[in-house]
Design a protein around this motif. Structure first.
Motif: not given
Length: 354
Positions: A21-24, A30-34, A89-90, A126-127
């Motif tokens: 799931h993309e959060v940034g 590029d997507p930051i994905e959880v 993730v980062p 996320i929340y």
């Protein structure tokens, strides 16, 4: 009847879904994905959230969630299990506690804002997408680098719903208090979602003994709240809740700089006046003993053997006479947290006390 779990997509009852799931976004766009696992049971029940690596170098919880996601199928589950495997993730990619570059602590950013700094934007996605749907939350942590922490929980046990969750998870020691403003645990609890932080061992590694204990705790919670009706609620043998804002716990800090040698062990039970560690200069001409101000359990301990004035050395929790007797009896029987049976110690060859 069981209900569909919805995020940007949906997971019907009776299905398991593994998603990212993309959060940034990164600097490159590029997507930051959880990574997320959703196990939506065939039967009605609560939605239980499990989160890990809100600090990117705290890895024990990552393994706990991997095992939970692999262990349960929709046919077993009454309700929904949502595993947010890596929140930061980062930080996880860089193996750092905070979000890199700006050193933002994701666990001080909840519930976040959609138009703010990186941490608050991530926290908000996320929340709002996942955590707001939880009925219960277990958030897994370890100590920071250069320290280790005893297996324990942190929770606002003055809240009856949180107290029930904490006791079901079944750690021996609980640091009782609301938690820091902006932390995931406090934000969830304040919004009516009972939440418990689980602290377990060291950063930068997997510690199987601790992971096994945490999985037992998850199983116990699932039993208590009917998520897995075939499971049994566990009991740790003894239990101590310590108020976070009173004199029943303290960090002992170095008053002088030098080389630190821990003297206690192999178990973390220390008596009032007992030397916990010594600090000496490089010539060993001067040596200062750090003594326990009261009888208690060492919940956290420095592992880096160098210190300067103000450096935290250990986290000591006071215990009463009854608890002391219970711990001594377990040690005498070789049962204290299973460590003598496994030939392990909290320090030395052991990863950490569980």
């Amino acid at each position: 009847m069981a209900e569909t779990f919805r995020y940007d997509g949906e997971v019907p009852p009776g299905e398991t879904r593994h998603i990212r799931h993309e959060v940034g976004e990164t600097y490159l766009g590029d997507p930051i994905e959880v990574p997320v696992t959703i196990v939506n049971g065939e039967h009605d029940g609560p939605t239980v959230g499990l989160t890990a690596a809100i600090h990117g170098d705290e890895l024990n919880g990552v393994k706990v969630l991997q095992e939970v996601a692999d262990r349960y199928t929709p046919t077993q589950v009454h309700g929904t299990i949502v595993c947010l495997h890596v929140l930061n993730v980062p930080g996880y990619l860089a193996q750092t506690r905070d979000i890199p570059i700006y050193d933002q602590d994701l666990n001080r950013a909840f519930p976040g804002k959609s138009r703010s700094n990186t941490a608050e934007r991530m926290a908000n996605r996320i929340y709002e997408t996942f955590v707001s749907q939880f009925d219960l939350l277990l958030d897994f942590h370890t100590s920071t680098r250069n320290r280790t922490t005893m297996y324990h929980a942190r929770a606002d046990t003055s809240n009856p719903a949180v107290d029930r969750l904490t006791r079901a998870f079944g750690t021996n020691v609980v640091i009782a208090g609301p938690g820091e403003t902006g932390s995931l645990r406090r934000t969830a609890t304040d919004n009516g979602i009972p939440a418990v932080t689980v602290e377990m061992g060291k950063a930068h590694r997997f510690q199987p003994t601790l992971i096994d204990r945490a999985l037992e705790g998850v199983t116990s919670v699932f039993a208590e709240f009917g998520v897995d009706p075939t499971a049994t609620v566990g009991w740790p043998g003894w239990y101590r809740a310590v108020p976070a804002d009173k004199g029943d716990k303290t960090w002992l800090r170095a008053d002088t700089g030098g080389l630190v040698e821990m003297q206690w062990g192999p178990y973390p039970l220390v008596q009032e006046g007992e030397t916990i560690c010594t600090i000496s200069d490089h010539f060993k001409h001067e040596e200062r003993a750090v003594e326990a101000p009261f009888t208690g359990i060492l919940v956290g301990v420095l592992e880096n053997p160098v210190a300067q004035p103000g450096h935290p050395l250990c986290h000591l929790v006071r215990i009463d006479e009854t608890t002391h007797e219970e711990i001594v009896a377990e040690i005498d029987r070789g049962e204290f947290d299973g460590y003598r049976q496994r030939g392990l110690r909290w320090r030395g060859e052991s990863p950490a006390l569980d």
